[in-house]
Design an enzyme around this catalytic site. Structure first.
Site, PDB file in Angstrom:
ATOM      1  N   ASN A  90       0.861  -1.184   0.000  1.00 13.34           N
ATOM      2  CA  ASN A  90       0.000   0.000   0.000  1.00 13.34           C
ATOM      3  C   ASN A  90       0.893   1.228   0.000  1.00 13.34           C
ATOM      4  OD1 ASN A  90      -2.904  -1.040   0.416  1.00 13.34           O
ATOM      5  ND2 ASN A  90      -1.643  -2.210   1.869  1.00 13.34           N
ATOM      6  N   GLU A  91       1.122   1.741  -1.201  1.00 12.81           N
ATOM      7  CA  GLU A  91       2.054   2.852  -1.365  1.00 12.81           C
ATOM      8  C   GLU A  91       1.383   4.174  -0.982  1.00 12.81           C
ATOM      9  OE1 GLU A  91       5.002   2.255  -1.683  1.00 12.81           O
ATOM     10  OE2 GLU A  91       5.520   0.833  -3.260  1.00 12.81           O
ATOM     11  N   PRO A  92       2.170   5.264  -0.837  1.00 10.68           N
ATOM     12  CA  PRO A  92       1.584   6.563  -0.507  1.00 10.68           C
ATOM     13  C   PRO A  92       0.416   6.888  -1.428  1.00 10.68           C
ATOM     14  CG  PRO A  92       3.957   6.715  -0.433  1.00 10.68           C
ATOM     15  CD  PRO A  92       3.640   5.327  -0.915  1.00 10.68           C
ATOM     16  N   THR A 101      10.316   2.053  -3.824  1.00 12.69           N
ATOM     17  CA  THR A 101      10.148   0.626  -3.512  1.00 12.69           C
ATOM     18  C   THR A 101      10.866  -0.224  -4.548  1.00 12.69           C
ATOM     19  OG1 THR A 101       8.018   1.094  -2.508  1.00 12.69           O
ATOM     20  CG2 THR A 101       8.385  -1.177  -3.237  1.00 12.69           C
TER      21      THR A 101
END
Ligand code: F6R
Length: 638
Positions: free
Chosen positions: A170-172, A189
């Site tokens: 769950n990235e920014p 990432t």
């Protein structure tokens, strides 16, 4: 205050005050102790559930953080009969697209580290499928979510944290209400994954991940973070506001989440970094230095200009009470910092050494510089290395690993083709050329190619050591076996590694050992090499010659000691900076587009110069003389 006092983890450290912190967290001396405690919590849960004939539903993570937890669970299974027969697992994520048999897949990782070694039923294992067709991904994710629900929801979720603040992938930007879905990976990432994929271009751009809401529904969440590389994001996550920009902050309103940290990952938390701002302190000598150098930076004044008012305003009134006045304290700390500076890293002959970092005698010392990879010596301490040789000490360089995986195929091919022109009938060269040309991306090199790559680094190292005036017989290539897997993942240290290290120390009987005290290496080799040094020191501790041996730690390419940690500061003139640069240039395979760049786009020589200049600037702003550059060392007592 901690939200979950009942949790059995024992915090270490003397500072209880956590008023800036919005997550329950516990800090351990090292990740091994912490991992064992986390594993025992998981084992207790599995056993409790088994006693009540219930399934235990675990949410699992991959990456470097949970590895030791899995090792401990496997050990408990083997030695204590811990059974996983009642366990159902759901992994957080998988790269997409990704074949399960690829060594970079999370499917492979989980089997390699855990599932292949325990009695879990194969049908109870769930890792998102990286082979799902694009048009089926949406339904697949809906079904994954449903399966977790049908299993009764997650009893326990293990997490790591990415430098972006991601949990799972769950990235920014991820929504607090997100569920299992396809996501585009953040560039940071992908950079962090680049070393396992032998280059960022091979890292998939997408992944399937459980969502924030999936994770938050778990009854218990434990997030692991190790190493100083994680310190900034851990601080933002624990002390910052809840924000989609740092998805891990969503855990702040989970009712049963704990962050389990080692000292390094916790090092940027206010109560650890600047405890005087949050609580009354026991003023150890180390803490005083830390506080005063910090204050000087904060108020932009050199040490000797700090006033009582400055101390009082920044939470250090109790320090003044203890020390009398700012005047006395300033002078004491100024002198202390000044005494770390020396142009004589091997000690100054015939000089009073009572205020110098090193002993004057013996005048000519025997020195071993341990370098984890063939180039850390010149990158991290090229200036000091040069001084030691010029000042007549017997300097030995010991390259701990061959560094072969960091040589690109193109580079190796070039050398093989040159060799071919010299020995046109060599079968070996033909085999090497053919295997490089036929190599698939991510394939492991053949033994011959690895040997060639190791030789390239050896030749480069000898170029640099000869340039700095070290005779070849004092240059030792240890080729520690733990490194020789041909993969980014290395073996654990074995007795063979320690014996090789000990034999060298025993034959040189050094007065000084320099070693890389760098724990932030992106793929861990520096840490293992440091452990190898520590183990060898332990093994030889009682030998009489070791009583005269002082150990100095330098840092590798990524971080530098902070002024309060420095015991010896070796200044460099502009000419010495240039000489160091040239020594680094001998390591041509590590110039431009190196394979293991880490997360810093600068070339190694630029990083080294920036870092050494910055240390000199820090010393200057604390009120010391102005030098072009400084290399820094911390003494290690064994
Ligand atoms: C892995 C995962 C990621 C990692 C994170 C930290 O399944 O979902 O969130 O936990 O990227 O990775 P490491 O532990 O390698 O630092």
């Amino acid at each position: 205050m901690s939200k979950f006092k009942e949790i059995k983890y024992q915090p270490i450290g003397q500072f209880e005050e956590t008023r800036f912190e919005k997550n329950h967290n516990v800090i351990f001396n090292n990740s091994l102790i912490a991992s064992k405690i986390v594993a025992s919590e998981i084992a207790d849960l599995i056993r409790d559930k088994a006693k009540n004939n219930q399934q235990c539903v675990l949410g699992l993570a991959t990456g470097s953080s949970p590895i030791k937890v899995y090792e401990e669970l496997v050990r408990m299974h083997r030695e204590e009969g811990l059974s996983f027969a009642n366990v159902v697992t759901f992994n957080l994520d998988e790269y997409w697209p990704m074949q399960p048999e690829d060594i970079q897949s999370y499917h492979y990782f989980m089997h390699d580290h855990l599932f292949n070694h325990i009695d879990i039923l194969p049908e109870n294992v769930h890792v998102p499928d990286g082979t799902i067709l694009p048009q089926d991904v949406y339904q697949y994710c809906v079904d994954y979510e449903l399966k977790i629900k049908e299993a009764g929801g997650l009893d326990f979720q293990l997490l790591g944290i990415g430098r972006t603040g991601h949990i799972g992938f769950n990235e920014p930007g991820s929504h607090f209400n997100s569920s299992t879905r396809s996501i585009t990976l953040d560039h940071i990432t992908r950079e962090d994954a680049a070393s396992s994929f032998l280059g960022i271009d091979n890292v998939p751009k997408k992944a399937i991940t459980m969502g924030i809401s999936t994770i938050k529904k778990a009854k218990r969440v434990v997030l692991l973070a190790w190493g100083e590389g994680k310190a900034p994001i851990v601080q933002r996550t624990i002390e910052g506001e809840i924000s989609a920009q740092v998805p891990a902050t969503y855990l702040q309103d989970h009712q049963n989440a704990t962050f389990v940290l080692d000292r390094e990952a916790a090092s940027a938390l206010t109560r650890i970094k600047t405890p005087w701002l949050v609580t009354s302190c026991v003023w150890t000598h180390e803490l005083k230095k830390n506080a005063i150098f910090w204050l000087s930076e904060k108020v932009c004044k050199p040490i000797l200009k700090l006033t009582d008012k400055d101390y009082n305003e920044y939470g250090m009134a109790s320090l003044l009470v203890e020390e009398g006045s700012a005047y006395e304290l300033n002078i004491k700390m100024f002198n202390e910092l000044q005494h770390t500076i020396t142009g004589w890293p091997g000690g100054k002959p015939n000089a009073d050494d009572s205020n110098r970092p090193e002993r004057a005698t013996p005048e000519k010392k025997r020195v071993i510089i341990f370098s984890p990879h063939p180039d850390d010596d010149v990158i991290s301490m090229g200036g000091t290395f040069d001084r030691l040789v010029e000042q007549g000490h017997e300097v030995h360089i010991a390259y701990q690993t061959s560094g072969n995986i960091a040589v690109s195929d193109d580079n190796a091919l070039r050398y093989a083709e040159v060799s071919k022109t010299l020995a046109p009938n060599s079968d070996l060269t033909d085999t090497i050329i053919a295997s490089i040309l036929a190599k698939e991306p991510n394939e492991i090199d053949t033994d011959e190619v690895r040997k060639l790559k190791g030789q390239i680094r050896k030749a480069e190292s000898l170029g640099a050591t000869r340039y700095l005036g070290v005779p070849d017989e004092n240059v030792h290539f240890l080729n520690l076996p733990f490194y020789e897997t041909g993969r980014v993942k290395k073996d654990n240290l074995s007795k063979m590694d320690i014996d090789i290290m000990s034999e060298l120390i025993a034959s040189v009987k050094p007065h000084q050992i320099y070693a890389a005290g760098d724990l932030a290496d992106p793929h861990g080799t520096h840490k293992v090499c440091l452990d190898a040094v520590f183990e060898a020191l332990k093994a030889l501790k009682t030998e009489s010659y070791m009583k005269d041996c002082w150990v100095w730690l330098y840092r590798g390419a990524w971080f530098e000691w902070q002024p309060h940690e420095i015991d010896m500061a070796v200044p460099m003139s502009p000419d010495q900076v240039l000489k160091k640069r040239h020594a680094i240039f001998y390591h041509q395979s590590q110039k431009d587009n190196v394979m293991f760049q880490g997360n810093d786009a600068r070339e190694f020589w630029v990083r080294a110069e920036d870092r050494n200049r910055l240390t000199a600037e820090k010393y200057r702003s604390l009120g010391m003389a102005e030098y072009a550059a400084i290399e820094a060392f911390k003494r290690y007592y064994f």
